[in-house]
Design a protein around this motif. Structure first.
Motif, PDB file in Angstrom:
ATOM      1  N   MET A   1       0.826  -1.193   0.000  1.00 18.98           N
ATOM      2  CA  MET A   1       0.000   0.000   0.000  1.00 18.98           C
ATOM      3  C   MET A   1       0.871   1.258   0.000  1.00 18.98           C
ATOM      4  SD  MET A   1      -3.151  -0.821   2.583  1.00 18.98           S
ATOM      5  CE  MET A   1      -4.246   0.495   2.152  1.00 18.98           C
ATOM      6  N   VAL A   2       1.960   1.197   0.771  1.00 14.98           N
ATOM      7  CA  VAL A   2       2.830   2.366   0.864  1.00 14.98           C
ATOM      8  C   VAL A   2       3.438   2.680  -0.499  1.00 14.98           C
ATOM      9  CG1 VAL A   2       4.948   3.247   1.901  1.00 14.98           C
ATOM     10  CG2 VAL A   2       3.313   2.007   3.302  1.00 14.98           C
ATOM     11  N   GLY A   3       3.876   1.652  -1.203  1.00 13.07           N
ATOM     12  CA  GLY A   3       4.468   1.854  -2.521  1.00 13.07           C
ATOM     13  C   GLY A   3       3.490   2.468  -3.500  1.00 13.07           C
ATOM     14  N   ARG A   4       2.257   1.967  -3.483  1.00 12.19           N
ATOM     15  CA  ARG A   4       1.238   2.527  -4.375  1.00 12.19           C
ATOM     16  C   ARG A   4       0.925   3.977  -3.999  1.00 12.19           C
ATOM     17  NH1 ARG A   4      -0.231  -2.928  -4.213  1.00 12.19           N
ATOM     18  NH2 ARG A   4      -1.457  -2.735  -2.319  1.00 12.19           N
TER      19      ARG A   4
ATOM     20  N   HIS B   1      -1.812   2.190 -14.948  1.00 21.26           N
ATOM     21  CA  HIS B   1      -2.955   1.376 -14.522  1.00 21.26           C
ATOM     22  C   HIS B   1      -3.420   1.767 -13.121  1.00 21.26           C
ATOM     23  CE1 HIS B   1      -2.986  -1.267 -17.970  1.00 21.26           C
ATOM     24  NE2 HIS B   1      -1.682  -1.473 -17.829  1.00 21.26           N
ATOM     25  N   LEU B   2      -2.457   2.038 -12.234  1.00 23.67           N
ATOM     26  CA  LEU B   2      -2.798   2.439 -10.870  1.00 23.67           C
ATOM     27  C   LEU B   2      -3.520   3.782 -10.863  1.00 23.67           C
ATOM     28  CD1 LEU B   2      -2.636   2.022  -7.796  1.00 23.67           C
ATOM     29  CD2 LEU B   2      -0.400   3.136  -7.872  1.00 23.67           C
TER      30      LEU B   2
ATOM     31  N   LEU C   1      -9.446   5.882  -3.046  1.00 24.29           N
ATOM     32  CA  LEU C   1      -8.448   5.279  -2.175  1.00 24.29           C
ATOM     33  C   LEU C   1      -8.493   3.747  -2.157  1.00 24.29           C
ATOM     34  CD1 LEU C   1      -8.455   7.724   0.858  1.00 24.29           C
ATOM     35  CD2 LEU C   1      -6.720   7.473  -0.927  1.00 24.29           C
ATOM     36  N   LYS C   2      -9.584   3.157  -2.622  1.00 20.59           N
ATOM     37  CA  LYS C   2      -9.649   1.691  -2.703  1.00 20.59           C
ATOM     38  C   LYS C   2      -8.596   1.151  -3.663  1.00 20.59           C
ATOM     39  CE  LYS C   2     -14.054   0.299  -1.130  1.00 20.59           C
ATOM     40  NZ  LYS C   2     -14.528  -0.997  -0.882  1.00 20.59           N
ATOM     41  N   ALA C   3      -8.084   1.986  -4.541  1.00 15.47           N
ATOM     42  CA  ALA C   3      -7.048   1.557  -5.482  1.00 15.47           C
ATOM     43  C   ALA C   3      -5.761   1.197  -4.762  1.00 15.47           C
ATOM     44  CB  ALA C   3      -6.781   2.664  -6.506  1.00 15.47           C
ATOM     45  N   LEU C   4      -5.584   1.690  -3.543  1.00 19.88           N
ATOM     46  CA  LEU C   4      -4.374   1.384  -2.773  1.00 19.88           C
ATOM     47  C   LEU C   4      -4.408  -0.036  -2.191  1.00 19.88           C
ATOM     48  CD1 LEU C   4      -3.893   4.717  -0.830  1.00 19.88           C
ATOM     49  CD2 LEU C   4      -2.666   3.945  -2.859  1.00 19.88           C
ATOM     50  N   GLU C   5      -5.595  -0.596  -2.012  1.00 16.87           N
ATOM     51  CA  GLU C   5      -5.726  -1.911  -1.394  1.00 16.87           C
ATOM     52  C   GLU C   5      -5.250  -3.005  -2.352  1.00 16.87           C
ATOM     53  OE1 GLU C   5      -9.778  -2.326  -0.191  1.00 16.87           O
ATOM     54  OE2 GLU C   5      -9.683  -0.569   1.104  1.00 16.87           O
TER      55      GLU C   5
ATOM     56  N   ARG D   1      -5.501  -6.284  -4.334  1.00 19.50           N
ATOM     57  CA  ARG D   1      -6.600  -7.032  -4.922  1.00 19.50           C
ATOM     58  C   ARG D   1      -6.245  -8.508  -4.959  1.00 19.50           C
ATOM     59  NH1 ARG D   1      -7.847  -4.387 -10.457  1.00 19.50           N
ATOM     60  NH2 ARG D   1      -5.655  -4.787 -10.682  1.00 19.50           N
ATOM     61  N   PRO D   2      -7.248  -9.371  -4.886  1.00 21.86           N
ATOM     62  CA  PRO D   2      -6.950 -10.800  -4.939  1.00 21.86           C
ATOM     63  C   PRO D   2      -6.396 -11.182  -6.301  1.00 21.86           C
ATOM     64  CG  PRO D   2      -9.316 -10.428  -5.003  1.00 21.86           C
ATOM     65  CD  PRO D   2      -8.660  -9.093  -4.756  1.00 21.86           C
ATOM     66  N   GLY D   3      -5.499 -12.138  -6.301  1.00 17.90           N
ATOM     67  CA  GLY D   3      -4.898 -12.585  -7.551  1.00 17.90           C
ATOM     68  C   GLY D   3      -4.979 -14.091  -7.678  1.00 17.90           C
ATOM     69  N   GLY D   4      -4.382 -14.616  -8.713  1.00 22.20           N
ATOM     70  CA  GLY D   4      -4.379 -16.059  -8.909  1.00 22.20           C
ATOM     71  C   GLY D   4      -5.696 -16.548  -9.457  1.00 22.20           C
ATOM     72  N   ARG D   5      -5.990 -17.792  -9.151  1.00 27.78           N
ATOM     73  CA  ARG D   5      -7.219 -18.379  -9.678  1.00 27.78           C
ATOM     74  C   ARG D   5      -8.429 -17.868  -8.898  1.00 27.78           C
ATOM     75  NH1 ARG D   5      -8.179 -23.210  -6.263  1.00 27.78           N
ATOM     76  NH2 ARG D   5      -6.252 -23.503  -5.119  1.00 27.78           N
ATOM     77  N   PRO D   6      -9.587 -17.909  -9.515  1.00 25.98           N
ATOM     78  CA  PRO D   6     -10.773 -17.413  -8.816  1.00 25.98           C
ATOM     79  C   PRO D   6     -11.109 -18.323  -7.626  1.00 25.98           C
ATOM     80  CG  PRO D   6     -11.377 -18.421 -10.901  1.00 25.98           C
ATOM     81  CD  PRO D   6      -9.894 -18.367 -10.859  1.00 25.98           C
TER      82      PRO D   6
END
Length: 152
Positions: A1-4, A34-35, A44-48, A50-55
């Motif tokens: 989050m800090v990096g974003r 993209h960010l 601000l939700k863009a800082l969180e 997001r889940p990745g990988g398979r659904p």
């Protein structure tokens, strides 16, 4: 989050995307683009993260009911290998059944909490807002009328 957040602050200060990325320890200016687009869309939700990988595997009401039935029944020492349920023993027993081969303890915990069950010190699950009390006439189940309001 800090990096974003650093990237977004760099862009807000007027830096080009590639410089904002380098300043935050990133390499891709495309990722910054993209960010920024996600930030413009979601705030601000863009800082969180997001889940990745398979659904994630989504279990329907029948599967959830099967998890609850298993959790509510008393474990058989011989068949289940335990005298009391824990998340891992529930998982081990449920994974033997078809359709639950990849069931996680996190999913079990979520299903139990949605059903109003909480983990007790005596390693049992019980309904939220109910308690068993010993009376002269025997064991009585006492219900808290404000239990639903306290859950929220």
């Amino acid at each position: 989050m800090v990096g974003r957040a650093k990237v977004l602050l760099g862009v807000a200060a007027g830096l080009p995307y590639t410089q904002a990325a380098r300043r935050a320890g990133r390499t891709s200016g495309d990722g910054v683009a993209h960010l920024v687009a996600r930030f413009n869309q979601h705030g601000l939700k863009a800082l969180e993260t997001r889940p990745g990988g398979r659904p994630p595997v989504i279990y329907g009401s029948a599967e959830r009911n099967r998890i609850l039935e298993t959790a509510r029944r008393k474990p058989d020492r011989e068949q289940d290998g335990t005298a009391t349920w824990s998340l891992s023993t529930l998982q081990r027993v449920l994974r033997r059944e078809p359709g639950f081969e990849h069931l996680s303890t996190f999913t079990i915990l979520g299903v139990l909490h949605e059903a109003g069950l909480t983990w007790q010190r005596d390693r049992t699950w019980c309904e939220t807002g109910t308690a068993k009390r010993q009376r002269k006439t025997g064991v009585v189940v006492v219900t808290d009328p404000d239990a639903e309001a306290k859950k929220s």
